[in-house]
Design a protein around this motif. Structure first.
Motif, PDB file in Angstrom:
ATOM      1  N   LEU A 235      64.267  68.604  60.287  1.00 44.03           N
ATOM      2  CA  LEU A 235      64.156  67.082  59.393  1.00 44.03           C
ATOM      3  C   LEU A 235      64.634  66.298  60.730  1.00 44.03           C
ATOM      4  O   LEU A 235      64.400  65.213  61.089  1.00 44.03           O
ATOM      5  N   GLN A 238      61.384  66.155  63.128  1.00 40.09           N
ATOM      6  CA  GLN A 238      60.473  65.199  61.840  1.00 40.09           C
ATOM      7  C   GLN A 238      61.132  63.383  62.389  1.00 40.09           C
ATOM      8  O   GLN A 238      60.028  62.933  62.220  1.00 40.09           O
ATOM      9  N   ALA A 239      62.061  63.483  61.962  1.00 36.08           N
ATOM     10  CA  ALA A 239      62.650  61.741  61.784  1.00 36.08           C
ATOM     11  C   ALA A 239      62.174  61.094  62.684  1.00 36.08           C
ATOM     12  O   ALA A 239      62.337  59.684  62.548  1.00 36.08           O
ATOM     13  N   LYS A 263      61.514  58.178  55.517  1.00 37.69           N
ATOM     14  CA  LYS A 263      62.314  57.899  56.808  1.00 37.69           C
ATOM     15  C   LYS A 263      63.891  57.674  55.467  1.00 37.69           C
ATOM     16  O   LYS A 263      64.619  58.352  56.301  1.00 37.69           O
ATOM     17  N   MET A 266      65.043  61.718  55.085  1.00 41.72           N
ATOM     18  CA  MET A 266      65.198  62.240  56.217  1.00 41.72           C
ATOM     19  C   MET A 266      66.868  61.778  56.907  1.00 41.72           C
ATOM     20  O   MET A 266      67.712  62.474  57.004  1.00 41.72           O
ATOM     21  N   ASP A 267      66.330  60.254  56.672  1.00 34.91           N
ATOM     22  CA  ASP A 267      67.784  59.950  57.299  1.00 34.91           C
ATOM     23  C   ASP A 267      69.350  60.693  56.098  1.00 34.91           C
ATOM     24  O   ASP A 267      70.710  60.886  56.967  1.00 34.91           O
ATOM     25  N   ARG A 269      69.289  62.722  53.797  1.00 34.80           N
ATOM     26  CA  ARG A 269      69.447  64.783  54.552  1.00 34.80           C
ATOM     27  C   ARG A 269      70.227  65.112  55.731  1.00 34.80           C
ATOM     28  O   ARG A 269      70.993  65.941  55.629  1.00 34.80           O
ATOM     29  N   GLY A 275      70.256  68.131  59.282  1.00 37.55           N
ATOM     30  CA  GLY A 275      68.447  68.580  59.739  1.00 37.55           C
ATOM     31  C   GLY A 275      67.770  69.121  60.438  1.00 37.55           C
ATOM     32  O   GLY A 275      67.088  69.379  60.941  1.00 37.55           O
ATOM     33  N   PHE A 279      60.771  69.828  54.914  1.00 40.18           N
ATOM     34  CA  PHE A 279      60.704  68.473  54.977  1.00 40.18           C
ATOM     35  C   PHE A 279      60.545  69.137  52.378  1.00 40.18           C
ATOM     36  O   PHE A 279      60.887  67.874  51.906  1.00 40.18           O
ATOM     37  N   LEU A 282      63.897  67.466  51.479  1.00 37.59           N
ATOM     38  CA  LEU A 282      64.022  66.351  50.379  1.00 37.59           C
ATOM     39  C   LEU A 282      63.772  66.183  49.078  1.00 37.59           C
ATOM     40  O   LEU A 282      63.987  65.291  48.570  1.00 37.59           O
TER      41      LEU A 282
END
Length: 290
Positions: A235, A238-239, A263, A266-267, A269, A275, A279, A282
């Motif tokens: 993440l 990816q973020a 987004k 992700m933020d 998580r 991190g 995916f 989530l």
């Protein structure tokens, strides 16, 4: 002619007519009923018997297939046949929710009937072929008894004794398709907004779909076990893409609701110290069940 080869079909819309016509073509003694009686005439011409009332149609056969517009129509028709269903097996292939299926099963049980709920994944022209699928659930005894007959309709699968299971399968399959396809349409809008050929892009994108079966299975296993590896990358990595993804869409006037949702998840998580996960993690932040 044995009792097992006698079938009733209630409801003769496009799908109900296709079901009834398939049974007739396969040699079943088929009784049909429809609220609008003119719909029975083409079936009678090919060998079906039309009953004047739904109750008389139910009385004619041990196996009754119900294929109506919606749950309200099913409730109305079931109320009209309450005196005739004892000892019968009802197979309801009308679209509806798991809760409706479970309510129908309770009604059938209270009136002395067995109940199988079914859903239809395909179009009327494909009834009786391998290009249509019918998920079923409900009474295991009734399903075992009538499985050979139900196979006449096309591909079938039994999802267990819970009468709502077929509806869960159907709604999840349809929802999966809708979620995928609406995202695809938004992507095509983005590609076209930049002046590129959507057909050429799609041909390239379609080639990448070969990786999805294994990816989906891996994600499902992660959700089931709660052990999240870095699928699609961590993440943290990816973020870093998300602001560009959102900004690009905003600049082209393309919907970015899903990208903003991703987004945010992700933020959150990452802020919780995950991190290094992928995916699929989530899933842990999606709203709880009602």
């Amino acid at each position: 002619m044995t009792a097992g080869s006698q079938i009733t079909v209630l409801g003769l819309g496009d799908m109900g007519s296709a079901i009834a016509r398939t049974f007739v073509a396969r040699g079943f003694r088929t009784t049909v009923w429809n609220r609008t009686t003119a719909r029975t005439e083409p079936l009678v011409e090919v060998g079906a018997t039309a009953a004047p009332t739904a109750a008389e149609a139910v009385a004619a056969s041990p196996l009754v297939v119900v294929c109506l517009l919606d749950g309200t129509a099913v409730d109305q028709v079931l109320a009209s046949v309450a005196s005739a269903v004892a000892g019968k097996t009802l197979v309801n292939v009308t679209s509806g929710s798991p809760a409706q299926a479970r309510a129908n099963e309770r009604w059938a049980r209270e009136h002395g009937a067995e109940y199988i709920d079914g859903k239809i994944m395909g179009d009327p022209p494909y009834v009786g072929t391998d290009h249509i699928m019918f998920p079923f659930s409900g009474s295991p005894t009734a399903y075992e008894t009538h499985e050979p007959t139900l196979r006449t309709l096309g591909g079938i699968a039994y999802h267990g004794e819970d009468p709502g299971a077929a509806a869960v399968e159907f709604m999840a399959q349809v929802a999966f398709s809708y979620e995928l396809l609406i995202g695809f349409l938004h992507v095509l809008k983005l590609v076209r907004s930049e002046g590129f050929d959507v057909a050429a892009f799609t041909e390239r994108a379609a080639g990448s779909l070969a990786v999805f079966p294994s990816l989906l299975n891996s994600m499902a296993q992660a959700v089931k076990s709660g052990e999240y590896g870095p699928d699609l990358g961590s993440l943290d990595v990816q973020a870093a893409l998300m602001n560009d993804m959102i900004g690009h869409r905003a600049a082209q006037g393309v919907e970015a609701v899903r990208m903003r949702e991703i987004k945010d998840l992700m933020d959150r998580r990452i802020a919780a110290g995950h991190g290094d996960q992928g995916f699929s993690s989530l899933f842990e932040l999606l709203p709880p069940q009602a």
